[in-house]
Write a protein that holds these residues in place. Structure first.
Motif, PDB file in Angstrom:
ATOM      1  N   GLY A  77       0.238  13.861  -7.330  1.00 20.89           N
ATOM      2  CA  GLY A  77       0.170  14.574  -6.056  1.00 20.89           C
ATOM      3  C   GLY A  77      -0.651  13.830  -5.017  1.00 20.89           C
ATOM      4  O   GLY A  77      -1.166  12.736  -5.242  1.00 20.89           O
ATOM      5  N   GLU A  78      -0.765  14.452  -3.852  1.00 22.09           N
ATOM      6  CA  GLU A  78      -1.423  13.830  -2.709  1.00 22.09           C
ATOM      7  C   GLU A  78      -2.946  13.950  -2.745  1.00 22.09           C
ATOM      8  O   GLU A  78      -3.643  13.256  -2.004  1.00 22.09           O
ATOM      9  CB  GLU A  78      -0.905  14.459  -1.397  1.00 22.09           C
ATOM     10  CG  GLU A  78       0.571  14.242  -1.142  1.00 22.09           C
ATOM     11  CD  GLU A  78       0.869  12.837  -0.637  1.00 22.09           C
ATOM     12  OE1 GLU A  78      -0.103  12.112  -0.317  1.00 22.09           O
ATOM     13  OE2 GLU A  78       2.051  12.461  -0.559  1.00 22.09           O
ATOM     14  N   ASP A  79      -3.486  14.841  -3.568  1.00 16.61           N
ATOM     15  CA  ASP A  79      -4.936  15.083  -3.560  1.00 16.61           C
ATOM     16  C   ASP A  79      -5.498  15.109  -4.986  1.00 16.61           C
ATOM     17  O   ASP A  79      -5.963  16.146  -5.464  1.00 16.61           O
ATOM     18  CB  ASP A  79      -5.237  16.404  -2.842  1.00 16.61           C
ATOM     19  CG  ASP A  79      -6.722  16.592  -2.586  1.00 16.61           C
ATOM     20  OD1 ASP A  79      -7.444  15.589  -2.540  1.00 16.61           O
ATOM     21  OD2 ASP A  79      -7.161  17.756  -2.454  1.00 16.61           O
ATOM     22  N   LEU A  97       0.832  -1.208   0.000  1.00 16.64           N
ATOM     23  CA  LEU A  97       0.000   0.000   0.000  1.00 16.64           C
ATOM     24  C   LEU A  97       0.869   1.261   0.000  1.00 16.64           C
ATOM     25  O   LEU A  97       0.529   2.263  -0.638  1.00 16.64           O
ATOM     26  CB  LEU A  97      -0.934  -0.007   1.214  1.00 16.64           C
ATOM     27  CG  LEU A  97      -2.040  -1.078   1.208  1.00 16.64           C
ATOM     28  CD1 LEU A  97      -2.790  -1.075   2.532  1.00 16.64           C
ATOM     29  CD2 LEU A  97      -3.005  -0.847   0.050  1.00 16.64           C
ATOM     30  N   VAL A  98       2.005   1.210   0.707  1.00 15.36           N
ATOM     31  CA  VAL A  98       2.927   2.358   0.716  1.00 15.36           C
ATOM     32  C   VAL A  98       3.479   2.603  -0.685  1.00 15.36           C
ATOM     33  O   VAL A  98       3.529   3.755  -1.158  1.00 15.36           O
ATOM     34  CB  VAL A  98       4.080   2.116   1.716  1.00 15.36           C
ATOM     35  CG1 VAL A  98       5.149   3.202   1.563  1.00 15.36           C
ATOM     36  CG2 VAL A  98       3.549   2.103   3.150  1.00 15.36           C
ATOM     37  N   ASP A  99       3.878   1.543  -1.374  1.00 18.09           N
ATOM     38  CA  ASP A  99       4.376   1.683  -2.748  1.00 18.09           C
ATOM     39  C   ASP A  99       3.275   2.226  -3.661  1.00 18.09           C
ATOM     40  O   ASP A  99       3.536   3.064  -4.541  1.00 18.09           O
ATOM     41  CB  ASP A  99       4.864   0.329  -3.276  1.00 18.09           C
ATOM     42  CG  ASP A  99       6.144  -0.131  -2.590  1.00 18.09           C
ATOM     43  OD1 ASP A  99       6.842   0.733  -2.001  1.00 18.09           O
ATOM     44  OD2 ASP A  99       6.439  -1.340  -2.641  1.00 18.09           O
ATOM     45  N   PHE A 100       2.054   1.738  -3.468  1.00 11.69           N
ATOM     46  CA  PHE A 100       0.908   2.210  -4.256  1.00 11.69           C
ATOM     47  C   PHE A 100       0.711   3.705  -4.024  1.00 11.69           C
ATOM     48  O   PHE A 100       0.539   4.491  -4.973  1.00 11.69           O
ATOM     49  CB  PHE A 100      -0.329   1.412  -3.848  1.00 11.69           C
ATOM     50  CG  PHE A 100      -1.510   1.592  -4.754  1.00 11.69           C
ATOM     51  CD1 PHE A 100      -1.437   2.308  -5.945  1.00 11.69           C
ATOM     52  CD2 PHE A 100      -2.741   1.023  -4.421  1.00 11.69           C
ATOM     53  CE1 PHE A 100      -2.532   2.459  -6.773  1.00 11.69           C
ATOM     54  CE2 PHE A 100      -3.841   1.158  -5.244  1.00 11.69           C
ATOM     55  CZ  PHE A 100      -3.738   1.892  -6.416  1.00 11.69           C
ATOM     56  N   HIS A 101       0.736   4.127  -2.759  1.00 12.11           N
ATOM     57  CA  HIS A 101       0.597   5.551  -2.418  1.00 12.11           C
ATOM     58  C   HIS A 101       1.689   6.383  -3.072  1.00 12.11           C
ATOM     59  O   HIS A 101       1.418   7.433  -3.662  1.00 12.11           O
ATOM     60  CB  HIS A 101       0.650   5.721  -0.899  1.00 12.11           C
ATOM     61  CG  HIS A 101       0.833   7.148  -0.465  1.00 12.11           C
ATOM     62  ND1 HIS A 101       2.097   7.718  -0.320  1.00 12.11           N
ATOM     63  CD2 HIS A 101      -0.057   8.118  -0.173  1.00 12.11           C
ATOM     64  CE1 HIS A 101       1.957   8.969   0.055  1.00 12.11           C
ATOM     65  NE2 HIS A 101       0.661   9.244   0.160  1.00 12.11           N
ATOM     66  N   THR A 143       3.451   5.757  -5.729  1.00  9.17           N
ATOM     67  CA  THR A 143       3.286   5.805  -7.185  1.00  9.17           C
ATOM     68  C   THR A 143       2.278   6.868  -7.589  1.00  9.17           C
ATOM     69  O   THR A 143       2.513   7.667  -8.502  1.00  9.17           O
ATOM     70  CB  THR A 143       2.828   4.437  -7.721  1.00  9.17           C
ATOM     71  OG1 THR A 143       3.823   3.453  -7.410  1.00  9.17           O
ATOM     72  CG2 THR A 143       2.621   4.481  -9.226  1.00  9.17           C
ATOM     73  N   ILE A 144       1.152   6.905  -6.883  1.00  4.04           N
ATOM     74  CA  ILE A 144       0.112   7.889  -7.201  1.00  4.04           C
ATOM     75  C   ILE A 144       0.580   9.296  -6.849  1.00  4.04           C
ATOM     76  O   ILE A 144       0.427  10.240  -7.635  1.00  4.04           O
ATOM     77  CB  ILE A 144      -1.194   7.556  -6.462  1.00  4.04           C
ATOM     78  CG1 ILE A 144      -1.683   6.150  -6.818  1.00  4.04           C
ATOM     79  CG2 ILE A 144      -2.267   8.589  -6.793  1.00  4.04           C
ATOM     80  CD1 ILE A 144      -1.986   5.944  -8.276  1.00  4.04           C
ATOM     81  N   ARG A 178      -5.172  -1.806  -8.524  1.00  4.94           N
ATOM     82  CA  ARG A 178      -3.874  -1.430  -9.101  1.00  4.94           C
ATOM     83  C   ARG A 178      -4.092  -0.338 -10.144  1.00  4.94           C
ATOM     84  O   ARG A 178      -5.201  -0.173 -10.664  1.00  4.94           O
ATOM     85  CB  ARG A 178      -3.227  -2.643  -9.767  1.00  4.94           C
ATOM     86  CG  ARG A 178      -4.029  -3.190 -10.943  1.00  4.94           C
ATOM     87  CD  ARG A 178      -3.408  -4.430 -11.544  1.00  4.94           C
ATOM     88  NE  ARG A 178      -4.202  -4.955 -12.658  1.00  4.94           N
ATOM     89  CZ  ARG A 178      -4.099  -4.526 -13.909  1.00  4.94           C
ATOM     90  NH1 ARG A 178      -3.227  -3.572 -14.216  1.00  4.94           N
ATOM     91  NH2 ARG A 178      -4.852  -5.042 -14.873  1.00  4.94           N
ATOM     92  N   PRO A 179      -3.018   0.404 -10.481  1.00  2.00           N
ATOM     93  CA  PRO A 179      -3.116   1.338 -11.610  1.00  2.00           C
ATOM     94  C   PRO A 179      -3.205   0.556 -12.920  1.00  2.00           C
ATOM     95  O   PRO A 179      -2.499  -0.439 -13.101  1.00  2.00           O
ATOM     96  CB  PRO A 179      -1.811   2.141 -11.528  1.00  2.00           C
ATOM     97  CG  PRO A 179      -1.258   1.885 -10.170  1.00  2.00           C
ATOM     98  CD  PRO A 179      -1.732   0.520  -9.783  1.00  2.00           C
ATOM     99  N   ASP A 180      -4.076   0.981 -13.815  1.00  2.00           N
ATOM    100  CA  ASP A 180      -4.220   0.332 -15.115  1.00  2.00           C
ATOM    101  C   ASP A 180      -3.488   1.156 -16.167  1.00  2.00           C
ATOM    102  O   ASP A 180      -3.223   2.352 -15.981  1.00  2.00           O
ATOM    103  CB  ASP A 180      -5.705   0.226 -15.475  1.00  2.00           C
ATOM    104  CG  ASP A 180      -5.948  -0.767 -16.599  1.00  2.00           C
ATOM    105  OD1 ASP A 180      -5.015  -1.519 -16.931  1.00  2.00           O
ATOM    106  OD2 ASP A 180      -7.072  -0.784 -17.135  1.00  2.00           O
ATOM    107  N   THR A 181      -3.153   0.519 -17.277  1.00  2.00           N
ATOM    108  CA  THR A 181      -2.491   1.248 -18.365  1.00  2.00           C
ATOM    109  C   THR A 181      -3.498   2.147 -19.071  1.00  2.00           C
ATOM    110  O   THR A 181      -4.639   1.750 -19.313  1.00  2.00           O
ATOM    111  CB  THR A 181      -1.875   0.280 -19.383  1.00  2.00           C
ATOM    112  OG1 THR A 181      -2.889  -0.590 -19.872  1.00  2.00           O
ATOM    113  CG2 THR A 181      -0.769  -0.538 -18.733  1.00  2.00           C
TER     114      THR A 181
END
Length: 286
Positions: free
Chosen positions: A84-86, A72-76, A78-79, A139-142
């Motif tokens: 950005g955070e928001d 979840l940390v890696d996911f955060h 990446t986004i 997960r993030p999608d392409t």
């Protein structure tokens, strides 16, 4: 006859209730996905875990601390690194997998959620278990060309294409009015042709650009507009085959009327000259 009608009504009722459940699930799962992402970006990983379908693994603290939370940390990160955070979120679409058809995982629903800031755009894919209503994977999608992030597209061409869509709508309205004011027989058939014969569909979206489909829900007099964030926004218009055929019929009738009008004027002039000559000859004989 009554038995057949009862069967049809029962099938329609079942289909309607099923579609209601489908849309309700999509709405609920979309909100859950947004809630998950909001918790993720605020680093509330325990809240994220509570929204996930992890089975007995939730009681395994070591597994949570060494596998799930680092993921979840890696996911955060990446986004946050890309938008950005928001970021802003927009629901894109729902894909339901039934046990009646072959699917990667039966009785699941996939939610696609768009996330963006003022520069970049991406898509989140979340898979839900229909029994528990919880997230099985996310997960993030392409977005395009194998990339999970794309720059925000220039929407100038998109809105220009919207003008062509409005032109098709105006053309169909014009032909409908012509049919209404005409003395054609079976006007209802002409109305149906204008409303239904709008294929194939020409579509334009900011990400995908121009593309064609035989049918793309161009219900309303040959046009449609889908507003679902950047990714899902699409202008659609169908080639107005019914309207074009009737317009050609009207043009042909107009040309025939103009020809007949000109011919009648010529005949009147010829008849007038003939009468003048006849009158002159009669006077000369006298």
């Amino acid at each position: 006859m009554k038995k057949k009608l009862l069967i049809i009504l029962t099938a329609l009722t079942i289909g309607f209730l099923s579609s209601c459940g489908y849309f309700q699930n999509g709405y609920d799962y979309g909100n859950t996905t947004k809630q998950f992402m909001a918790s993720l970006m605020h680093k509330d990983y325990n809240k994220c875990i509570s929204l996930m379908q992890l089975g007995n693994k939730t009681s395994d603290k070591r597994y949570m601390d060494t596998v799930i939370k680092p993921g979840l940390v890696d996911f955060h990160n990446t986004i946050a690194r890309t938008v950005g955070e928001d970021p802003d979120y927009s629901f894109l679409r729902t894909e339901q997998h039934s046990t009646l058809v072959s699917a990667p995982i039966p009785n699941t629903t996939t939610i696609l959620l768009e996330f963006s800031n003022d520069k970049n755009i991406g898509v989140i894919e979340a898979l839900f278990d229909n029994k528990t209503g919880k997230i099985m994977s996310i997960r993030p999608d392409t977005v395009k060309a194998g990339k999970i992030i794309q720059p925000l597209p220039n929407r100038t061409h998109f809105w220009i294409f919207g003008i062509f869509t409005l032109c098709v709508f105006a053309f169909n309205i014009h032909v409908l009015i012509r049919v209404y004011n005409s003395d054609m027989a079976n006007k209802w058939q002409k109305y149906l042709a204008i409303i239904l014969l709008n294929v194939p569909a020409v579509c334009y979206s900011p990400i995908q650009g121009l593309f064609f489909q035989f049918f793309a829900s161009q219900f309303f007099l040959g046009i449609n507009f889908v507003k679902l964030g950047y990714m899902g926004s699409t202008f659609i218009f169908g080639i107005p085959l019914g309207g074009l055929y009737l317009f050609w019929q009207f043009r042909k009738a107009d040309k025939q009327k103009r020809f007949e009008s000109k011919l009648s004027k010529i005949l009147i002039k010829v008849e007038g000259k003939r009468l003048k000559v006849k009158g002159f000859l009669q006077l000369k004989v006298k």
